[in-house]
Write a protein that holds these residues in place. Sequence first.
Motif, PDB file in Angstrom:
ATOM      1  N   HIS A 169       0.835  -1.202   0.000  1.00 30.45           N
ATOM      2  CA  HIS A 169       0.000   0.000   0.000  1.00 30.45           C
ATOM      3  C   HIS A 169       0.874   1.257   0.000  1.00 30.45           C
ATOM      4  CE1 HIS A 169      -3.611   2.358   0.822  1.00 30.45           C
ATOM      5  NE2 HIS A 169      -2.970   2.948   1.824  1.00 30.45           N
ATOM      6  N   PHE A 170       1.888   1.291   0.830  1.00 32.86           N
ATOM      7  CA  PHE A 170       2.808   2.432   0.861  1.00 32.86           C
ATOM      8  C   PHE A 170       3.481   2.626  -0.496  1.00 32.86           C
ATOM      9  CE2 PHE A 170       3.884   2.426   5.723  1.00 32.86           C
ATOM     10  CZ  PHE A 170       2.631   2.920   5.991  1.00 32.86           C
ATOM     11  N   ARG A 177      10.423   6.039   1.443  1.00 26.86           N
ATOM     12  CA  ARG A 177      11.322   6.341   2.568  1.00 26.86           C
ATOM     13  C   ARG A 177      10.582   5.968   3.863  1.00 26.86           C
ATOM     14  NH1 ARG A 177      12.512  12.453   1.785  1.00 26.86           N
ATOM     15  NH2 ARG A 177      10.303  12.350   1.177  1.00 26.86           N
ATOM     16  N   VAL A 178      10.636   4.695   4.163  1.00 27.81           N
ATOM     17  CA  VAL A 178       9.763   4.115   5.182  1.00 27.81           C
ATOM     18  C   VAL A 178      10.523   3.882   6.491  1.00 27.81           C
ATOM     19  CG1 VAL A 178       8.292   2.157   5.741  1.00 27.81           C
ATOM     20  CG2 VAL A 178       8.382   3.022   3.402  1.00 27.81           C
ATOM     21  N   SER A 205      14.892  -1.089   0.856  1.00 25.49           N
ATOM     22  CA  SER A 205      15.360  -1.786   2.055  1.00 25.49           C
ATOM     23  C   SER A 205      15.126  -0.913   3.273  1.00 25.49           C
ATOM     24  CB  SER A 205      16.855  -2.140   1.943  1.00 25.49           C
ATOM     25  OG  SER A 205      17.631  -0.953   1.839  1.00 25.49           O
ATOM     26  N   LEU A 206      15.226  -1.532   4.427  1.00 25.41           N
ATOM     27  CA  LEU A 206      15.133  -0.817   5.692  1.00 25.41           C
ATOM     28  C   LEU A 206      16.514  -0.760   6.319  1.00 25.41           C
ATOM     29  CD1 LEU A 206      11.904  -2.397   7.250  1.00 25.41           C
ATOM     30  CD2 LEU A 206      12.163  -0.031   6.486  1.00 25.41           C
ATOM     31  N   ALA A 234      15.338  10.864   6.839  1.00 22.27           N
ATOM     32  CA  ALA A 234      14.244  11.382   6.019  1.00 22.27           C
ATOM     33  C   ALA A 234      13.235  10.259   5.803  1.00 22.27           C
ATOM     34  CB  ALA A 234      14.779  11.875   4.679  1.00 22.27           C
ATOM     35  N   PHE A 235      11.995  10.472   6.212  1.00 24.24           N
ATOM     36  CA  PHE A 235      10.985   9.425   6.040  1.00 24.24           C
ATOM     37  C   PHE A 235       9.650  10.051   5.672  1.00 24.24           C
ATOM     38  CE2 PHE A 235      11.056  10.661  10.493  1.00 24.24           C
ATOM     39  CZ  PHE A 235       9.722  10.743  10.856  1.00 24.24           C
ATOM     40  N   ASP A 236       8.908   9.341   4.846  1.00 24.54           N
ATOM     41  CA  ASP A 236       7.584   9.824   4.438  1.00 24.54           C
ATOM     42  C   ASP A 236       6.485   8.813   4.757  1.00 24.54           C
ATOM     43  OD1 ASP A 236       8.018   7.893   2.522  1.00 24.54           O
ATOM     44  OD2 ASP A 236       8.111   9.276   0.827  1.00 24.54           O
ATOM     45  N   ALA A 237       6.827   7.753   5.492  1.00 30.38           N
ATOM     46  CA  ALA A 237       5.849   6.746   5.903  1.00 30.38           C
ATOM     47  C   ALA A 237       6.342   6.061   7.158  1.00 30.38           C
ATOM     48  CB  ALA A 237       5.627   5.717   4.800  1.00 30.38           C
ATOM     49  N   VAL A 238       5.390   5.728   8.049  1.00 33.38           N
ATOM     50  CA  VAL A 238       5.730   4.990   9.267  1.00 33.38           C
ATOM     51  C   VAL A 238       4.745   3.830   9.411  1.00 33.38           C
ATOM     52  CG1 VAL A 238       5.949   5.024  11.777  1.00 33.38           C
ATOM     53  CG2 VAL A 238       6.630   7.028  10.441  1.00 33.38           C
ATOM     54  N   PHE A 239       5.304   2.638   9.586  1.00 32.73           N
ATOM     55  CA  PHE A 239       4.499   1.463   9.907  1.00 32.73           C
ATOM     56  C   PHE A 239       4.760   1.106  11.356  1.00 32.73           C
ATOM     57  CE2 PHE A 239       4.435  -3.397   9.835  1.00 32.73           C
ATOM     58  CZ  PHE A 239       3.078  -3.463  10.123  1.00 32.73           C
TER      59      PHE A 239
END
Length: 327
Positions: A169-170, A177-178, A205-206, A234-239
């Motif tokens: 979904h992301f 940038r998760v 990758s993480l 830098a991140f634009d999504a957080v799970f």
Amino acid sequence: MRVTIAEVARRARVSKTTVSRVLNNKSDVDAATAVRVREVIAATGYIPSAGAVGLAKGRTRLVGVLVPGLSPAGVGEVLQGVADVVEESDHGLLLSTAARGADSLARFTHQVRAHAFDGLLLLDPPPAVTDNDALRDSDLPVVVVDGARSVFPSVTGDDAAGAAAVARHFLARGRRRVAVVTGPGEDAAARLAGFRSVLEEAGSSLTGDAVTETVSTAGGGRSAVRQLVASGLAFDAVFACDDVVAAGVLTGLREAGRTVPEDVVVAGFGDLPLAVFTQPPLTTVRRPLRALGETAARRLLGKLTGDTPLDGMTVLPTELVVRESAP
């Protein structure tokens, strides 16, 4: 001091034989006497042994349920599923918690050795329970709910697949940038693995900085965001690996001046009732909590009433629920 059948008989003003006949649900005990005996049993916490019950196979007509506590999110919904199924049978429920640590384990061990129940459901049990010698040496039928690595038959949700759905979904919305806020335990590890696998398949990758482990509280999620921001990542999504942590993540992002979902999209896991009340409402993965309890109870009762084979793992599907935090 352990309550004996003699003490129950004395308090109920009946003979030990009458107590035994009540425990066996014999019809030749008058209703008022049976009620009085059961009230004494409940008040004293008497645990009937197989001999006290008086059946050749030690039948108590009780299903034991051990939960970590009554406050953890989702426990009540799983228990409702268990109760819905067990109450349709001619069995009762004996509920215990592991909330008092060693004291709880000692009481649980005593119940197992006393054959206080015919079968046992364990909800997210700690290793001290599943590794318990008394339980391993007993012939009790056991089903574990959310025990992915348990030696006992188990029922669990497909957490890895649910987390993978979040990752897809992301990516479909261009968020690459998760960051992940995870927690302790096997469930969180399975969710992280499922999420990571999709990113790797997509050529992403993480990094180490992108994965933050915290306690499973809203405060833990809030602190994790502070840590992510302080790292300069830098991140634009957080799970977040559960909804309670995700609620804290939303608070931490607001405090950091990040807007959701414009700057950062957020997803949780569990679809707890709070997910529709966060600001904004939370995209999350729905776990079939009540179905987990129902399925576990049916498997156990199938063994108790029909000698249905009891082995292996039953995995129930999860479902991505899209709301405003990650539209």
